[in-house]
Design a protein around this motif. Structure first.
Motif, PDB file in Angstrom:
ATOM      1  N   LEU A 101       0.833  -1.203   0.000  1.00 56.19           N
ATOM      2  CA  LEU A 101       0.000   0.000   0.000  1.00 56.19           C
ATOM      3  C   LEU A 101       0.869   1.255   0.000  1.00 56.19           C
ATOM      4  CD1 LEU A 101      -2.772   1.420   0.230  1.00 56.19           C
ATOM      5  CD2 LEU A 101      -2.511   1.282   2.730  1.00 56.19           C
ATOM      6  N   ALA A 102       1.961   1.211   0.748  1.00 57.78           N
ATOM      7  CA  ALA A 102       2.828   2.396   0.841  1.00 57.78           C
ATOM      8  C   ALA A 102       3.361   2.785  -0.542  1.00 57.78           C
ATOM      9  CB  ALA A 102       3.976   2.134   1.799  1.00 57.78           C
ATOM     10  N   THR A 103       3.635   1.803  -1.392  1.00 54.41           N
ATOM     11  CA  THR A 103       4.078   2.091  -2.754  1.00 54.41           C
ATOM     12  C   THR A 103       2.928   2.676  -3.560  1.00 54.41           C
ATOM     13  OG1 THR A 103       5.514   0.163  -2.591  1.00 54.41           O
ATOM     14  CG2 THR A 103       5.168   1.075  -4.800  1.00 54.41           C
ATOM     15  N   TYR A 104       1.772   2.057  -3.398  1.00 53.36           N
ATOM     16  CA  TYR A 104       0.600   2.496  -4.156  1.00 53.36           C
ATOM     17  C   TYR A 104       0.254   3.958  -3.868  1.00 53.36           C
ATOM     18  CZ  TYR A 104      -4.034   2.606  -6.173  1.00 53.36           C
ATOM     19  OH  TYR A 104      -5.117   2.939  -6.940  1.00 53.36           O
ATOM     20  N   LEU A 105       0.404   4.359  -2.606  1.00 55.36           N
ATOM     21  CA  LEU A 105      -0.016   5.701  -2.195  1.00 55.36           C
ATOM     22  C   LEU A 105       0.971   6.781  -2.623  1.00 55.36           C
ATOM     23  CD1 LEU A 105      -1.451   4.957   1.372  1.00 55.36           C
ATOM     24  CD2 LEU A 105      -2.738   5.552  -0.697  1.00 55.36           C
ATOM     25  N   GLU A 106       2.099   6.366  -3.247  1.00 55.31           N
ATOM     26  CA  GLU A 106       3.109   7.332  -3.687  1.00 55.31           C
ATOM     27  C   GLU A 106       3.527   8.189  -2.482  1.00 55.31           C
ATOM     28  OE1 GLU A 106       2.174   8.940  -7.637  1.00 55.31           O
ATOM     29  OE2 GLU A 106       0.404   7.661  -7.648  1.00 55.31           O
ATOM     30  N   GLY A 107       3.625   9.499  -2.605  1.00 56.54           N
ATOM     31  CA  GLY A 107       4.114  10.313  -1.476  1.00 56.54           C
ATOM     32  C   GLY A 107       3.024  10.883  -0.583  1.00 56.54           C
ATOM     33  N   LEU A 108       1.776  10.435  -0.750  1.00 55.71           N
ATOM     34  CA  LEU A 108       0.672  11.095  -0.044  1.00 55.71           C
ATOM     35  C   LEU A 108       0.760  11.014   1.481  1.00 55.71           C
ATOM     36  CD1 LEU A 108      -2.444  10.508  -2.311  1.00 55.71           C
ATOM     37  CD2 LEU A 108      -0.560  12.117  -2.538  1.00 55.71           C
ATOM     38  N   PRO A 109       1.138   9.850   2.042  1.00 56.36           N
ATOM     39  CA  PRO A 109       1.217   9.814   3.510  1.00 56.36           C
ATOM     40  C   PRO A 109       2.197  10.848   4.075  1.00 56.36           C
ATOM     41  CG  PRO A 109       1.156   7.589   2.639  1.00 56.36           C
ATOM     42  CD  PRO A 109       1.303   8.510   1.452  1.00 56.36           C
ATOM     43  N   GLN A 110       3.337  11.032   3.412  1.00 54.59           N
ATOM     44  CA  GLN A 110       4.292  12.033   3.885  1.00 54.59           C
ATOM     45  C   GLN A 110       3.719  13.432   3.691  1.00 54.59           C
ATOM     46  OE1 GLN A 110       5.136   9.512   1.675  1.00 54.59           O
ATOM     47  NE2 GLN A 110       6.017   8.216   3.250  1.00 54.59           N
ATOM     48  N   GLU A 111       3.110  13.652   2.534  1.00 57.24           N
ATOM     49  CA  GLU A 111       2.590  14.970   2.210  1.00 57.24           C
ATOM     50  C   GLU A 111       1.468  15.400   3.159  1.00 57.24           C
ATOM     51  OE1 GLU A 111       2.223  15.543  -2.066  1.00 57.24           O
ATOM     52  OE2 GLU A 111       0.423  16.729  -1.680  1.00 57.24           O
ATOM     53  N   LEU A 112       0.700  14.429   3.642  1.00 56.74           N
ATOM     54  CA  LEU A 112      -0.462  14.752   4.490  1.00 56.74           C
ATOM     55  C   LEU A 112      -0.203  14.501   5.974  1.00 56.74           C
ATOM     56  CD1 LEU A 112      -3.319  13.510   2.156  1.00 56.74           C
ATOM     57  CD2 LEU A 112      -3.067  15.826   3.091  1.00 56.74           C
ATOM     58  N   GLU A 113       1.052  14.255   6.302  1.00 60.73           N
ATOM     59  CA  GLU A 113       1.364  13.935   7.691  1.00 60.73           C
ATOM     60  C   GLU A 113       0.934  15.056   8.643  1.00 60.73           C
ATOM     61  OE1 GLU A 113       5.400  12.696   8.081  1.00 60.73           O
ATOM     62  OE2 GLU A 113       5.089  11.980  10.152  1.00 60.73           O
ATOM     63  N   TRP A 114       1.010  16.317   8.157  1.00 63.35           N
ATOM     64  CA  TRP A 114       0.685  17.467   9.017  1.00 63.35           C
ATOM     65  C   TRP A 114      -0.761  17.450   9.505  1.00 63.35           C
ATOM     66  CZ3 TRP A 114      -3.104  21.041   7.620  1.00 63.35           C
ATOM     67  CH2 TRP A 114      -3.559  20.989   6.305  1.00 63.35           C
ATOM     68  N   VAL A 115      -1.644  16.748   8.763  1.00 65.03           N
ATOM     69  CA  VAL A 115      -3.072  16.765   9.092  1.00 65.03           C
ATOM     70  C   VAL A 115      -3.372  15.897  10.321  1.00 65.03           C
ATOM     71  CG1 VAL A 115      -5.400  16.379   8.200  1.00 65.03           C
ATOM     72  CG2 VAL A 115      -3.564  17.054   6.637  1.00 65.03           C
ATOM     73  N   GLY A 116      -2.640  14.792  10.475  1.00 65.43           N
ATOM     74  CA  GLY A 116      -2.926  13.863  11.580  1.00 65.43           C
ATOM     75  C   GLY A 116      -4.209  13.100  11.368  1.00 65.43           C
ATOM     76  N   MET A 117      -4.429  12.637  10.138  1.00 68.28           N
ATOM     77  CA  MET A 117      -5.724  12.041   9.772  1.00 68.28           C
ATOM     78  C   MET A 117      -6.136  10.880  10.672  1.00 68.28           C
ATOM     79  SD  MET A 117      -5.263  12.248   5.650  1.00 68.28           S
ATOM     80  CE  MET A 117      -6.710  11.322   5.190  1.00 68.28           C
ATOM     81  N   GLU A 118      -5.154  10.127  11.162  1.00 67.82           N
ATOM     82  CA  GLU A 118      -5.507   8.960  11.980  1.00 67.82           C
ATOM     83  C   GLU A 118      -6.138   9.383  13.317  1.00 67.82           C
ATOM     84  OE1 GLU A 118      -1.633  10.545  12.713  1.00 67.82           O
ATOM     85  OE2 GLU A 118      -2.454   9.726  10.859  1.00 67.82           O
ATOM     86  N   GLU A 119      -6.025  10.637  13.675  1.00 70.96           N
ATOM     87  CA  GLU A 119      -6.660  11.110  14.913  1.00 70.96           C
ATOM     88  C   GLU A 119      -8.103  11.542  14.706  1.00 70.96           C
ATOM     89  OE1 GLU A 119      -4.236  14.114  16.813  1.00 70.96           O
ATOM     90  OE2 GLU A 119      -2.406  13.059  16.246  1.00 70.96           O
ATOM     91  N   PHE A 120      -8.554  11.556  13.453  1.00 68.55           N
ATOM     92  CA  PHE A 120      -9.915  12.015  13.151  1.00 68.55           C
ATOM     93  C   PHE A 120     -10.902  10.855  13.292  1.00 68.55           C
ATOM     94  CE2 PHE A 120      -9.434  16.162  10.737  1.00 68.55           C
ATOM     95  CZ  PHE A 120      -8.113  16.354  11.059  1.00 68.55           C
ATOM     96  N   SER A 121     -12.173  11.219  13.365  1.00 68.60           N
ATOM     97  CA  SER A 121     -13.183  10.168  13.364  1.00 68.60           C
ATOM     98  C   SER A 121     -14.430  10.625  12.629  1.00 68.60           C
ATOM     99  CB  SER A 121     -13.515   9.738  14.792  1.00 68.60           C
ATOM    100  OG  SER A 121     -14.008  10.848  15.520  1.00 68.60           O
ATOM    101  N   CYS A 122     -15.279   9.639  12.325  1.00 64.08           N
ATOM    102  CA  CYS A 122     -16.435   9.834  11.462  1.00 64.08           C
ATOM    103  C   CYS A 122     -17.649   9.214  12.145  1.00 64.08           C
ATOM    104  CB  CYS A 122     -16.140   9.139  10.132  1.00 64.08           C
ATOM    105  SG  CYS A 122     -17.520   9.015   9.011  1.00 64.08           S
ATOM    106  N   ASP A 123     -18.738   9.964  12.253  1.00 61.50           N
ATOM    107  CA  ASP A 123     -19.931   9.453  12.933  1.00 61.50           C
ATOM    108  C   ASP A 123     -20.736   8.498  12.064  1.00 61.50           C
ATOM    109  OD1 ASP A 123     -19.709  10.709  15.429  1.00 61.50           O
ATOM    110  OD2 ASP A 123     -20.465  12.593  14.595  1.00 61.50           O
ATOM    111  N   ALA A 124     -20.786   8.793  10.762  1.00 65.60           N
ATOM    112  CA  ALA A 124     -21.697   8.021   9.907  1.00 65.60           C
ATOM    113  C   ALA A 124     -21.140   7.878   8.502  1.00 65.60           C
ATOM    114  CB  ALA A 124     -23.066   8.711   9.844  1.00 65.60           C
ATOM    115  N   PHE A 125     -21.269   6.670   7.954  1.00 61.33           N
ATOM    116  CA  PHE A 125     -21.002   6.442   6.535  1.00 61.33           C
ATOM    117  C   PHE A 125     -22.343   6.623   5.822  1.00 61.33           C
ATOM    118  CE2 PHE A 125     -17.436   3.038   7.315  1.00 61.33           C
ATOM    119  CZ  PHE A 125     -16.632   4.017   7.869  1.00 61.33           C
ATOM    120  N   MET A 126     -22.461   7.675   5.052  1.00 66.39           N
ATOM    121  CA  MET A 126     -23.722   7.951   4.361  1.00 66.39           C
ATOM    122  C   MET A 126     -23.599   7.562   2.895  1.00 66.39           C
ATOM    123  SD  MET A 126     -24.652  11.659   6.012  1.00 66.39           S
ATOM    124  CE  MET A 126     -23.040  12.356   5.665  1.00 66.39           C
TER     125      MET A 126
END
Ligand SMILES: [Fe+2]
Length: 442
Positions: A162-187
């Motif tokens: 997956l890390a290869t597939y995602l190219e540089g996006l994980p590094q580029e978006l590291e500042w956001v801290g996406m893994e700390e976010f959460s979602c109430d509903a899948f609509m």
């Protein structure tokens, strides 16, 4: 950067790629079973025994949290007589039992028992022989990995990391801290258009002035630089400034009201107040309305912790918008991001539009990481989604009908729609379509 993507060449797209059953058959055979895609979030499967069924294009994939804490995924099919094993999502699973003949598998996908024949010694011996017949009777594994709080799956036995597939996006978006976010509903909203019509509508800003004119008061839809990666793409859109299409005609009060109406949650303005936010805050000498908005957002972000304490104005207010090939669009702001995912339906003319909204919440809050509810929205609930989304939803089925008009063999992309062209180039890589459906060099 003037927004001119490098290496951009594709501008004419055959409409048959959106309407022809043979094209859909290629996608079903060569794309979905062979590509990394978002199945759910880690919040769906936090504890041992949690499972989530992800469905796309006839595929059914089970994401399972094992008793050892490891995340695994399997094709959701019993190797005995091919019944689907589990539906939907749930927790407390100790084993996976097929409803057809009660064959049982452990959470690592290994055949555990064959019932009722497991009472017979020879059958029981077979069931425990991992290298013999029982080994062949394990669940079919699916590659699974995690990034940014998302669980990705790829059914291909030859899946690249997956890390290869995602190219540089994980590094580029590291500042956001996406893994700390959460979602109430899948609509989810069923829509009468091809899944690519959805992606197309969400990866360009060119339609803003026509479809969402209210956005021109608060967003620059013209100076929106595009970056094409190998498979994925991005635009970065300045917010808190009017579009050049409305240069000089947007008052500070209009900007304030439009920003509150569309992005008031980024400043902590309660939903009920977003339509009437009152007079705009005072603008200190030498500063702009954008500076004031940045300060308000920064203050609200500070209430969620220290993650964004050192963020510059650009990252505080602007929109970082990613297309994750093939079917996910992640619209990222500091403290909030939205996922749009499109899944094909039974025909080329229908699809499922999935919308997941993610908030950053202080980790100590009891609801910091809820398990998302899974909802299919009816017509009334769709109406409550807000004007911008409704404007898009009303449009997309009309585009699908247009794509079916026999006089139109191709549609034409402009430079600002280069991300659509890139998606089609990568589709050719996966599908290897026959010549009439292939992209022609301009
Ligand atoms: Fe739109």
């Amino acid at each position: 950067m003037d927004g001119a993507p490098t290496g951009h060449r594709t501008t004419r797209i055959p409409t048959a790629r959106y309407t022809l059953p043979a094209w859909k058959a290629l996608e079903d055979e060569r794309l979905w079973p062979r590509v990394w895609q978002i199945a759910c979030t880690v919040d769906c499967v936090p504890a041992p025994g949690d499972y989530f069924e992800y469905e796309i294009a006839g595929l059914s994939i089970l994401v399972v949290r094992g008793d050892d804490g490891a995340l695994r995924a399997f094709q959701n099919v019993c190797p005995h007589r091919a019944n689907l094993l589990l539906r939907g999502q749930g927790s407390g699973l100790e084993r996976i039992r097929c409803a057809y003949h009660h064959w049982c598998f452990d959470l690592r996908g290994r055949l555990q028992s064959i019932s009722p024949e497991d009472a017979r010694p020879e059958a029981s011996a077979r069931a425990s022989d991992r290298t013999g017949a029982a080994g062949r009777l394990a669940l079919v594994p699916v590659a699974v990995d995690v990034w940014g709080g998302f669980v990705f799956v790829n059914p291909s036995p030859d899946a690249e990391p997956l890390a290869t597939y995602l190219e540089g996006l994980p590094q580029e978006l590291e500042w956001v801290g996406m893994e700390e976010f959460s979602c109430d509903a899948f609509m989810t909203v069923p829509l009468a258009c091809n899944w690519k019509v959805v992606v197309d509508a969400f990866v360009e800003t060119y339609h803003l002035h026509a479809v969402h004119p209210q956005m021109l008061a608060i967003a620059d839809d013209v100076n929106t630089p595009i970056t094409l990666y190998d498979k994925h793409s991005r635009f970065v859109q300045p917010y808190g400034v009017p579009s050049p299409r409305r240069r000089g005609s947007v008052s500070n009060q209009e900007l304030w009201e439009a920003f509150a109406a569309n992005l008031g949650h980024r400043m902590g303005i309660p939903f009920a107040d977003q339509g009437a936010p009152g007079p705009h805050p005072e603008i200190p000498e030498g500063l702009s309305m954008r500076d004031v908005l940045v300060a308000r957002i920064r203050e609200h972000l500070g209430e969620m912790g220290a993650r964004y304490a050192d963020l510059d104005d650009h990252h505080v207010i602007d929109d970082f918008h990613y297309h994750l090939f093939p079917n996910a669009v992640v619209n990222v702001f500091a403290g909030w991001f939205g996922l749009i995912r499109a899944r094909p339906g039974a025909t080329p003319d229908d699809c499922l539009l999935d919308m997941w909204n993610f908030d950053l919440r202080p980790a100590e809050r009891a609801d910091a990481h809820p398990r998302p509810a899974v909802l299919t929205l009816g017509p009334d609930e769709i109406r409550a989604l807000g004007p911008v989304l409704l404007q898009d939803l009303d449009l997309m089925p009309q585009v699908q009908r247009g794509l079916r008009q026999p006089g139109l063999g191709h549609f034409q992309l402009t430079r600002s729609e280069a991300r659509i062209g890139r998606m089609h180039e990568i589709l050719d890589r996966y599908l290897d379509p026959p010549a009439p459906l292939r992209l022609a060099p301009d």
